[in-house]
Design an enzyme around this catalytic site. Structure first.
Site, PDB file in Angstrom:
ATOM      1  N   ILE A  73       0.737  -1.145  -0.034  1.00 53.86           N
ATOM      2  CA  ILE A  73       0.052   0.059   0.005  1.00 53.86           C
ATOM      3  C   ILE A  73       1.135   0.882   0.040  1.00 53.86           C
ATOM      4  O   ILE A  73       1.740   1.311   0.966  1.00 53.86           O
ATOM      5  CB  ILE A  73      -0.911  -0.084   1.147  1.00 53.86           C
ATOM      6  N   ILE A 116       1.028   5.316  -0.652  1.00 51.11           N
ATOM      7  CA  ILE A 116       0.462   6.579  -1.453  1.00 51.11           C
ATOM      8  C   ILE A 116       1.351   7.634  -1.538  1.00 51.11           C
ATOM      9  O   ILE A 116       2.329   7.786  -0.582  1.00 51.11           O
ATOM     10  CB  ILE A 116      -0.559   7.097  -0.104  1.00 51.11           C
ATOM     11  N   GLY A 140      -6.900   9.718   4.152  1.00 54.08           N
ATOM     12  CA  GLY A 140      -7.985   8.611   4.219  1.00 54.08           C
ATOM     13  C   GLY A 140      -7.768   7.559   3.097  1.00 54.08           C
ATOM     14  O   GLY A 140      -8.386   6.647   2.971  1.00 54.08           O
ATOM     15  N   LEU A 141      -6.711   7.827   2.191  1.00 53.29           N
ATOM     16  CA  LEU A 141      -6.426   6.978   1.091  1.00 53.29           C
ATOM     17  C   LEU A 141      -6.066   5.870   1.407  1.00 53.29           C
ATOM     18  O   LEU A 141      -6.176   4.701   0.932  1.00 53.29           O
ATOM     19  CB  LEU A 141      -5.837   7.665  -0.069  1.00 53.29           C
ATOM     20  N   GLY A 142      -5.033   5.693   2.468  1.00 51.72           N
ATOM     21  CA  GLY A 142      -4.656   4.372   2.869  1.00 51.72           C
ATOM     22  C   GLY A 142      -5.410   3.411   3.247  1.00 51.72           C
ATOM     23  O   GLY A 142      -5.615   2.332   3.078  1.00 51.72           O
ATOM     24  N   LYS A 143      -6.428   4.172   4.330  1.00 53.94           N
ATOM     25  CA  LYS A 143      -7.416   3.321   4.931  1.00 53.94           C
ATOM     26  C   LYS A 143      -8.333   2.851   3.809  1.00 53.94           C
ATOM     27  O   LYS A 143      -9.099   1.820   3.753  1.00 53.94           O
ATOM     28  CB  LYS A 143      -8.065   4.234   5.838  1.00 53.94           C
ATOM     29  N   ASN A 156      10.218   1.501   9.424  1.00 56.86           N
ATOM     30  CA  ASN A 156       9.171   2.277   8.609  1.00 56.86           C
ATOM     31  C   ASN A 156       8.008   2.261   9.811  1.00 56.86           C
ATOM     32  O   ASN A 156       6.890   1.937   9.706  1.00 56.86           O
ATOM     33  CB  ASN A 156       8.405   1.391   7.596  1.00 56.86           C
ATOM     34  N   TYR A 167      -0.724   0.430  10.253  1.00 56.27           N
ATOM     35  CA  TYR A 167      -1.429  -0.828  10.401  1.00 56.27           C
ATOM     36  C   TYR A 167      -1.928  -1.211  11.970  1.00 56.27           C
ATOM     37  O   TYR A 167      -2.880  -1.732  12.019  1.00 56.27           O
ATOM     38  CB  TYR A 167      -0.421  -1.768   9.941  1.00 56.27           C
ATOM     39  N   LYS A 219      -3.135   1.092  13.927  1.00 58.59           N
ATOM     40  CA  LYS A 219      -4.404   1.673  14.186  1.00 58.59           C
ATOM     41  C   LYS A 219      -5.297   1.024  13.285  1.00 58.59           C
ATOM     42  O   LYS A 219      -6.680   1.013  13.645  1.00 58.59           O
ATOM     43  CB  LYS A 219      -4.061   3.195  13.278  1.00 58.59           C
TER      44      LYS A 219
HETATM   45  C1  LIG Z   1       2.561  -3.796   3.214  1.00 60.98           C
HETATM   46  C2  LIG Z   1       3.460  -2.388   2.941  1.00 60.98           C
HETATM   47  O1  LIG Z   1       3.084  -1.978   1.846  1.00 60.98           O
HETATM   48  S1  LIG Z   1       4.428  -1.623   3.988  1.00 60.98           S
HETATM   49  C3  LIG Z   1       4.795   0.043   3.266  1.00 60.98           C
HETATM   50  C4  LIG Z   1       3.692   0.891   3.605  1.00 60.98           C
HETATM   51  N1  LIG Z   1       3.615   1.986   2.783  1.00 60.98           N
HETATM   52  C5  LIG Z   1       4.654   3.052   3.050  1.00 60.98           C
HETATM   53  O2  LIG Z   1       5.361   3.122   3.977  1.00 60.98           O
HETATM   54  C6  LIG Z   1       4.828   4.124   1.603  1.00 60.98           C
HETATM   55  C7  LIG Z   1       4.500   5.297   2.452  1.00 60.98           C
HETATM   56  N2  LIG Z   1       3.286   5.623   3.207  1.00 60.98           N
HETATM   57  C8  LIG Z   1       2.308   5.819   2.931  1.00 60.98           C
HETATM   58  O3  LIG Z   1       1.986   5.435   1.634  1.00 60.98           O
HETATM   59  C9  LIG Z   1       1.143   5.985   3.837  1.00 60.98           C
HETATM   60  O4  LIG Z   1       1.561   7.048   4.964  1.00 60.98           O
HETATM   61  C10 LIG Z   1       0.343   4.906   4.489  1.00 60.98           C
HETATM   62  C11 LIG Z   1      -0.115   3.920   3.730  1.00 60.98           C
HETATM   63  C12 LIG Z   1       1.292   4.233   5.687  1.00 60.98           C
HETATM   64  C13 LIG Z   1      -0.953   5.552   5.275  1.00 60.98           C
HETATM   65  O5  LIG Z   1      -1.719   5.927   4.207  1.00 60.98           O
HETATM   66  P1  LIG Z   1      -2.423   7.498   4.533  1.00 60.98           P
HETATM   67  O6  LIG Z   1      -3.226   7.681   3.491  1.00 60.98           O
HETATM   68  O7  LIG Z   1      -1.342   8.713   4.813  1.00 60.98           O
HETATM   69  O8  LIG Z   1      -3.172   7.210   5.856  1.00 60.98           O
HETATM   70  P2  LIG Z   1      -4.767   7.570   6.126  1.00 60.98           P
HETATM   71  O9  LIG Z   1      -4.996   9.036   5.777  1.00 60.98           O
HETATM   72  O10 LIG Z   1      -5.648   6.719   5.435  1.00 60.98           O
HETATM   73  O11 LIG Z   1      -4.950   7.132   7.810  1.00 60.98           O
HETATM   74  C14 LIG Z   1      -5.838   6.226   8.106  1.00 60.98           C
HETATM   75  C15 LIG Z   1      -5.694   6.468   9.526  1.00 60.98           C
HETATM   76  O12 LIG Z   1      -4.389   5.813   9.967  1.00 60.98           O
HETATM   77  C16 LIG Z   1      -3.702   6.788  10.807  1.00 60.98           C
HETATM   78  N3  LIG Z   1      -2.367   7.346  10.495  1.00 60.98           N
HETATM   79  C17 LIG Z   1      -2.033   7.314   9.205  1.00 60.98           C
HETATM   80  N4  LIG Z   1      -0.376   7.650   9.292  1.00 60.98           N
HETATM   81  C18 LIG Z   1      -0.287   7.441  10.587  1.00 60.98           C
HETATM   82  C19 LIG Z   1       0.782   7.639  11.361  1.00 60.98           C
HETATM   83  N5  LIG Z   1       2.174   8.053  10.644  1.00 60.98           N
HETATM   84  N6  LIG Z   1       0.779   7.655  12.693  1.00 60.98           N
HETATM   85  C20 LIG Z   1      -0.102   7.231  13.353  1.00 60.98           C
HETATM   86  N7  LIG Z   1      -1.433   7.153  12.713  1.00 60.98           N
HETATM   87  C21 LIG Z   1      -1.474   7.256  11.367  1.00 60.98           C
HETATM   88  C22 LIG Z   1      -4.358   8.019  10.655  1.00 60.98           C
HETATM   89  O13 LIG Z   1      -4.451   8.950  11.614  1.00 60.98           O
HETATM   90  C23 LIG Z   1      -6.002   7.545  10.461  1.00 60.98           C
HETATM   91  O14 LIG Z   1      -6.498   7.524  11.345  1.00 60.98           O
HETATM   92  P3  LIG Z   1      -8.426   8.137  11.648  1.00 60.98           P
HETATM   93  O15 LIG Z   1      -9.013   7.084  10.508  1.00 60.98           O
HETATM   94  O16 LIG Z   1      -8.478   7.753  12.914  1.00 60.98           O
HETATM   95  O17 LIG Z   1      -8.303   9.474  11.140  1.00 60.98           O
END
Ligand SMILES: CC(=O)SCCNC(=O)CCNC(=O)[C@H](O)C(C)(C)COP(=O)(O)OP(=O)(O)OC[C@H]1O[C@@H](n2cnc3c(N)ncnc32)[C@H](O)[C@@H]1OP(=O)(O)O
Length: 172
Positions: free
Chosen positions: A96, A98, A106-109, A135, A142, A144
């Protein structure tokens, strides 16, 4: 609609390569040497490799769009496409990613929910993934989302052995 999702086809090969490179680079370049990054990018995202993955019936890729722009992608695996030996009742979220400018909206969720939906449709019992131990941002995300650490495995970033946490969530 602000957010849309679409399953990738063979035609998306070059777009997939572009977003894979871009997001991997921006996520990991600060913590890895250029040599190891280049070695990994070339191995994981070369055209032949992506062609193979796109044509595997046990793997699915999705693009998520924010206002009609590709903002990220999801890759899920089942059966023997899973990158660890796992039972047939499990589904792997392999990626995943973004783009940084679209994070925290909210796109990761959204992509994670999609993966859970696929798992339910296919009567899977466990959803799992591997995430680099350094990471912290992704681990927090995850956690969360209700995933807990269930193991570790090692993988190579270029010539450097690194540790991934295996995190899982059991579906009822
Ligand atoms: C299996 C794998 O792919 S491992 C590699 C994962 N990918 C990466 O590391 C690439 C870089 N990072 C990303 O792409 C993104 O930051 C992701 C996928 C980790 C998260 O996606 P986002 O779109 O930023 O998160 P999104 O906005 O959907 O957040 C969903 C919930 O998680 C929480 N969350 C997101 N990032 C964080 C964080 N750094 N710390 C704590 N909580 C977090 C949010 O607060 C939110 O909670 P809520 O629903 O209560 O408001």
């Amino acid at each position: 609609m602000m957010i849309n999702i679409r399953q990738c086809t063979f035609e998306d090969l070059y777009k997939l390569q572009e977003i894979s490179y871009e997001t991997f680079n921006e996520t990991f370049k600060h913590q890895n040497s250029p040599e190891n990054m280049n070695a990994y990018l070339e191995k994981a995202f070369n055209v032949k490799q992506l062609e193979k993955e796109l044509s595997n019936v046990s793997s699915q890729f999705y693009f998520v769009y924010f206002h009609n722009e590709i903002a990220g992608y999801l890759k899920v695996n089942t059966n023997d496409a899973q990158s660890e030996e796992m039972d047939d009742d499990s589904l792997e979220i392999e990626r995943i990613y973004i783009k940084s400018t679209f994070q925290k909206r909210g796109l990761g969720k959204y992509l994670l929910d999609k993966a859970m939906e696929i798992a339910i449709e296919q009567n899977k019992r466990i959803v799992w993934l591997g995430v680099w131990e350094k990471n912290e941002k992704a681990i927090a995300f995850y956690q969360k989302m209700g995933f807990v650490q269930t193991g570790i495995h090692s993988f190579y970033m270029g010539d450097e052995e690194q540790t991934d946490f295996i995190m899982s969530k059991t579906l009822i």
